[in-house]
Write an enzyme that holds these catalytic residues in place. Structure first.
Site, PDB file in Angstrom:
ATOM      1  CD  GLU A 100       8.805   4.307   1.371  1.00 14.22           C
ATOM      2  OE1 GLU A 100       7.683   4.139   0.873  1.00 14.22           O
ATOM      3  OE2 GLU A 100       8.969   4.612   2.562  1.00 14.22           O
ATOM      4  CG  ASP A 101       4.247   4.795  -1.377  1.00 13.16           C
ATOM      5  OD1 ASP A 101       5.185   4.818  -0.562  1.00 13.16           O
ATOM      6  OD2 ASP A 101       3.070   5.022  -1.050  1.00 13.16           O
ATOM      7  CG  ASP A 104       6.031  14.298   2.442  1.00 18.53           C
ATOM      8  OD1 ASP A 104       6.624  15.373   2.530  1.00 18.53           O
ATOM      9  OD2 ASP A 104       4.796  14.221   2.535  1.00 18.53           O
ATOM     10  CG  PHE A 153      -2.678  14.348   0.067  1.00 17.54           C
ATOM     11  CD1 PHE A 153      -1.977  14.237   1.258  1.00 17.54           C
ATOM     12  CD2 PHE A 153      -3.498  13.299  -0.327  1.00 17.54           C
ATOM     13  CE1 PHE A 153      -2.091  13.096   2.045  1.00 17.54           C
ATOM     14  CE2 PHE A 153      -3.617  12.160   0.453  1.00 17.54           C
ATOM     15  CZ  PHE A 153      -2.912  12.058   1.640  1.00 17.54           C
ATOM     16  NE  ARG A 166      -3.666   1.802   1.384  1.00 22.82           N
ATOM     17  CZ  ARG A 166      -2.689   2.492   1.954  1.00 22.82           C
ATOM     18  NH1 ARG A 166      -1.664   2.896   1.227  1.00 22.82           N
ATOM     19  NH2 ARG A 166      -2.716   2.787   3.239  1.00 22.82           N
TER      20      ARG A 166
HETATM   21  C1  PRP Z   1       4.189   7.084   3.147  1.00 29.14           C
HETATM   22  C2  PRP Z   1       5.269   6.464   2.272  1.00 29.14           C
HETATM   23  C3  PRP Z   1       6.485   6.552   3.121  1.00 29.14           C
HETATM   24  C4  PRP Z   1       6.240   7.755   3.998  1.00 29.14           C
HETATM   25  C5  PRP Z   1       7.039   8.911   3.492  1.00 29.14           C
HETATM   26  O1  PRP Z   1       3.624   6.127   3.970  1.00 29.14           O
HETATM   27  O2  PRP Z   1       4.961   5.153   1.913  1.00 29.14           O
HETATM   28  O3  PRP Z   1       6.683   5.374   3.875  1.00 29.14           O
HETATM   29  O4  PRP Z   1       4.852   8.074   3.916  1.00 29.14           O
HETATM   30  O5  PRP Z   1       6.858  10.040   4.315  1.00 29.14           O
HETATM   31  P1  PRP Z   1       8.094  10.803   4.955  1.00 29.14           P
HETATM   32  O6  PRP Z   1       9.144  10.946   3.911  1.00 29.14           O
HETATM   33  O7  PRP Z   1       7.493  12.147   5.355  1.00 29.14           O
HETATM   34  O8  PRP Z   1       8.564  10.038   6.146  1.00 29.14           O
HETATM   35  P2  PRP Z   1       2.233   6.391   4.697  1.00 29.14           P
HETATM   36  O9  PRP Z   1       2.458   7.050   6.023  1.00 29.14           O
HETATM   37  O10 PRP Z   1       1.323   7.141   3.770  1.00 29.14           O
HETATM   38  O11 PRP Z   1       1.703   4.930   5.003  1.00 29.14           O
HETATM   39  P3  PRP Z   1       1.100   3.858   3.984  1.00 29.14           P
HETATM   40  O12 PRP Z   1       2.171   3.561   2.953  1.00 29.14           O
HETATM   41  O13 PRP Z   1       0.784   2.674   4.809  1.00 29.14           O
HETATM   42  O14 PRP Z   1      -0.119   4.481   3.345  1.00 29.14           O
END
Ligand code: PRP
Length: 184
Positions: A100-101, A104, A153, A166
């Site tokens: 994961e990146d 949150d 953010f 990105r």
């Molecule tokens: C981000 C990240 C996780 C998620 C974490 O994805 O890559 O998958 O949010 O959030 P959480 O812990 O509150 O569930 P994002 O919705 O930004 O989609 P993307 O990676 O396609 O930009």
């Protein structure tokens, strides 16, 4: 791109590169010989981290991708989470490492861990480059964390704001006008 956003570098490209190498070294030692990990990257944000991580891992790996969306209220914490792209490779009896990146609220990772655990991997662990721990609503275990960050953010190194930024080689805090309210 809006004139009302400004970026402040949080982690330079060099610092990210060094931390990714450290994470790769930790991951290498956590999987014994013969137990090469099967990496599952969560699109889209994890794609740059995955690319750098696999090149820093000094062993064979296999790679697959999932994409996840939420519907309902616009936030994953109260919306319905679905897989919009499933794995292409079975994970039963594999040593799966989710890449994961950012974590949150923890809702996405918790949901994914449950989904993947039901497919009976041999082991199931997670590496996340960023951990926004103060925002957690669902407790999740993350075996490898790159950086713990404040409730800011962030964009760059795969992370976006409205699909922008990105491609940045560093991670930056997005300072935005009060009328812009991105959710992550
Ligand atoms: C981000 C990240 C996780 C998620 C974490 O994805 O890559 O998958 O949010 O959030 P959480 O812990 O509150 O569930 P994002 O919705 O930004 O989609 P993307 O990676 O396609 O930009």
């Amino acid at each position: 791109m809006s004139d009302e956003v400004a970026l402040t570098v949080l982690f330079t490209a060099a610092r990210v590169r060094d931390r990714v190498r450290e994470l790769a070294a930790d991951i290498n030692t956590s999987y014994p010989a013969g137990r090469d990990p099967h990496l599952v990257s969560v699109l889209k944000g994890g794609f740059i981290f995955l690319a750098d991580l696999v090149r820093a891992l000094d062993r064979p790996v296999t790679i697959d991708f999932v994409a996840i969306a939420s519907y309902g209220t616009g936030t994953r914490s109260s919306g319905v989470i679905t897989l919009t792209k499933d794995l292409e490779i079975g994970i039963t009896d594999r040593d799966v490492l989710i890449v994961e990146d950012i974590v949150d609220t923890g809702q996405t990772l918790s949901w994914l861990l449950n989904r993947l655990q039901a497919r009976h991997p041999r082991s199931l662990r997670t590496v996340s480059l960023l951990d926004k721990r103060s925002r957690r609503t669902t407790e999740v275990g993350i075996e490898h964390v790159g950086f713990t960050i404040e409730d800011q953010f962030v964009v760059g190194y795969g992370l976006d704001y409205a699909e922008q930024f990105r491609q940045l080689p560093y991670i930056a805090i997005l300072n935005r006008s009060p009328t812009d309210t991105p959710v992550r």
